[in-house]
Write an enzyme that holds these catalytic residues in place. Structure first.
Site, mmCIF file in Angstrom:
data_model
loop_
_atom_site.group_PDB
_atom_site.id
_atom_site.type_symbol
_atom_site.label_atom_id
_atom_site.label_comp_id
_atom_site.label_asym_id
_atom_site.label_seq_id
_atom_site.Cartn_x
_atom_site.Cartn_y
_atom_site.Cartn_z
ATOM 1 N N GLY A 1 7.641 4.056 3.710
ATOM 2 C CA GLY A 1 8.303 5.254 4.210
ATOM 3 C C GLY A 1 9.687 4.897 4.705
ATOM 4 N N GLY A 2 10.269 5.825 5.460
ATOM 5 C CA GLY A 2 11.635 5.608 5.904
ATOM 6 C C GLY A 2 11.780 4.460 6.876
ATOM 7 C CG MET A 3 11.096 4.780 10.517
ATOM 8 S SD MET A 3 12.782 4.288 10.883
ATOM 9 C CE MET A 3 12.478 3.113 12.186
ATOM 10 C CG ASP B 1 5.863 12.695 12.278
ATOM 11 O OD1 ASP B 1 6.139 13.838 11.854
ATOM 12 O OD2 ASP B 1 6.145 11.655 11.660
ATOM 13 C CE LYS C 1 5.228 1.972 10.018
ATOM 14 N NZ LYS C 1 4.974 3.161 10.858
ATOM 15 C CG LEU D 1 -1.952 -1.108 1.305
ATOM 16 C CD1 LEU D 1 -2.703 -1.031 2.632
ATOM 17 C CD2 LEU D 1 -2.918 -1.036 0.149
ATOM 18 C CB VAL E 1 1.756 0.142 4.913
ATOM 19 C CG1 VAL E 1 0.358 -0.305 5.339
ATOM 20 C CG2 VAL E 1 2.360 1.045 5.973
#
Length: 535
Positions: A63-65, A180, A83, A60, A68
């Site tokens: 990101g950086g971490m 965030d 995730k 889906l 998903v």
């Protein structure tokens, strides 16, 4: 407690949130289920079973971490979002451990919250020492994706802001700071749902196992000044980020973004943003009150909520009474009542004068607008005063329309009437919703040659009412042909009268750029001020 990838070895992870235990699997004959997606469409990793129950389907986003995935929970037969933690291979072991603790923190932070605007965390499946977060699947787009296509109107920004504020208040009440808040962490789901996601750098009251060292500060342009200075953050820090989000949503640009991170952080500390041009009244007061450098002077959450609720309410039409002299020599008796838009009238003929009242069904006519009667169409329109009319020429076979255009040609308003008496082929649908659905099918399969619209347009239908009767409203997004590939947005309002005539009011404007917000404002006012003589 979830198993580590279905091997049968339990992981020692006290942060696991489990609905049901995973299905038992035999060591000799592990269960293998076919993946529903054809092999040629599989992505690397698709089809893998996580935690003995979550079958990965497709990606889906990432990101950086982490990445998903859309996955199937085979224990309860539902789709979920999973995730996957993703870290650079060269990261030292201590930093890897901190990152994994950050992901467990996200689960703990979100799992302790009970609010419709917070994504639900169902489980933490530990695979090879890495925590995979299992969450509810929210279908929709991020606010960040939406803002790439254009800004939000003030009322839509207020609606989204209210939901994000509710999620933050629930988090703060539970001793959780998000830290965030930004458009990419706000999901816009179906049925107008707004969800705040990614509590990965959240701070939980009393939890000191992970510090703010490393690269997990958050997004620089949304960080509150006190955090930049290394001070201990509080709920006011999240509210600052909400203020930046609302400014960005209405103005189309972040007030503090610069070409690099140090310059951005410096602007957070020292720059005063220009007053928002697209937000006014209560929404502007919210943005100004949340972007105060001193957290002690920032608007409290309760005041923010009250102002956003005020900004969300539609303006109340004002009633006007105007005396109009009647021609001499006429008898004093009631005449025919004709309803027009706000600022126009119900006219009651009388010898000494007439009383003009605002239409309680119409929207408020904005400053600089006028009401124009179209007797040939049996209706009146509210249009900006400088818009130029266009009418059918002598060679046009369809005479039942009128168009008003902005001088630049970027925005136009069109009213079309399909008369039942001129419908021998019975092309007028039985109601407004059916007419809209029929046109949507045409837009997807054929496009619309008069609009330079190729097939494949995206439509967003919605229910509506007119004078208490059924109507329909549609938003259409399309990109023109190769000769004119600009993106466009249409707002269309459908209404079928009691006699079977179908009215269609269309407002067209660019889907991106300076005209987008103005086009949406024109659409709202034009639809609100459409007045049909015989509805």
């Amino acid at each position: 407690m979830s198993s580590n990838g279905g091997t049968g070895q339990e992981a020692d992870d006290t942060t696991s949130f489990v609905l049901r235990p995973p299905k038992p699997q035999s060591d000799a004959q592990p269960e293998v289920r076919p993946h529903p997606v054809p092999p040629r469409q599989r992505e690397p990793g698709a089809g893998r079973l996580i935690g003995g129950r979550y079958r990965l389907l497709d990606k889906l986003g990432h990101g950086g971490m982490g990445t998903v995935w859309r996955a199937e929970d085979e224990t309860v037969d539902r789709e979920v979002a999973v995730k996957e933690p993703r870290l650079p291979d060269h990261l030292p072991e201590r930093e890897r451990a901190n990152a994994f603790e950050r992901m467990r923190r996200e689960a703990r932070a979100a799992a302790r919250l009970d609010h419709p605007a917070v994504v639900n965390v169902h489980d933490v499946a530990v695979v090879d020492g890495r925590p995979w977060l299992v969450m509810e699947l929210v279908r929709g787009r991020t606010l960040g994706d939406v803002l790439h296509e254009g800004t939000l109107g003030a009322r839509e920004a207020a609606r989204i802001g209210l939901q994000v504020l509710g999620a933050l208040q629930a988090a703060h009440a539970a001793g959780v700071l998000h830290r965030d808040v930004k458009p990419d962490n706000v999901l816009l789901g179906r049925h107008d749902r707004v969800v705040l996601t990614d509590f990965g750098i959240a701070q939980i009251e009393g939890d000191t196992r992970l510090t703010d060292t490393g690269g997990f500060l958050g997004s620089p342009e949304y960080i509150a000044p006190e955090r930049v200075l290394g001070q201990r953050p509080g709920p006011e820090s999240d509210l600052w980020s909400l203020g930046v989000l609302l400014y960005t949503a209405t103005e189309g640009v972040s007030p503090f973004r610069r070409s690099n991170t140090p310059a951005t952080l410096q602007s957070v500390l020292n720059s005063t943003p220009a007053a928002p041009a697209s937000a006014s009244g209560p929404l502007a007061e919210v943005i100004d009150g949340l972007l105060r450098k001193d957290p002690a002077r920032r608007l409290p959450a309760d005041r923010v909520r009250a102002l956003l609720e005020e900004a969300l309410r539609p303006p109340v039409p004002t009633r006007q009474i105007v005396q109009v002299p009647a021609p001499a020599g006429r008898s004093r008796r009631p005449g025919r009542t004709v309803w027009l838009a706000v600022g126009a009238a119900v006219v009651v003929a009388a010898a000494a004068g007439a009383v003009v009242l605002a239409d309680p069904f119409a929207g408020p006519l904005p400053d600089g607008w006028k009401t124009v009667a179209e007797p040939g169409l049996g209706a009146s329109l509210g249009v900006p005063a400088g818009y130029r009319p266009g009418r059918p020429g002598k060679d046009d076979t369809d005479k039942n329309w009128v168009t008003y255009r902005d001088a630049s040609g970027g925005i136009w308003i069109n009213l079309h009437l399909a008369r039942k008496s001129q419908d021998p082929l019975h092309e007028i649908a039985s109601n407004a919703s059916a007419q809209m659905q029929a046109e949507n099918e045409k837009f997807r399969n054929e496009g619309e040659y008069t609009l330079n619209m190729p097939k494949g347009a995206k439509t967003r239908p919605a229910d509506a009412t007119y004078h208490g009767r059924q109507a329909a409203r549609n938003t259409v997004d399309y990109t023109g042909t190769d000769s004119d590939p600009r993106p466009w947005e249409l707002q269309i309002f459908y209404y079928r009268t009691a006699s079977g005539d179908m009215y269609k009011l269309t407002v067209s404007y660019p889907a991106r750029g300076d005209f987008t917000a103005r086009g949406r404002e024109v659409a709202e006012a034009a639809i609100a001020n459409l007045d049909i003589e015989k509805p």
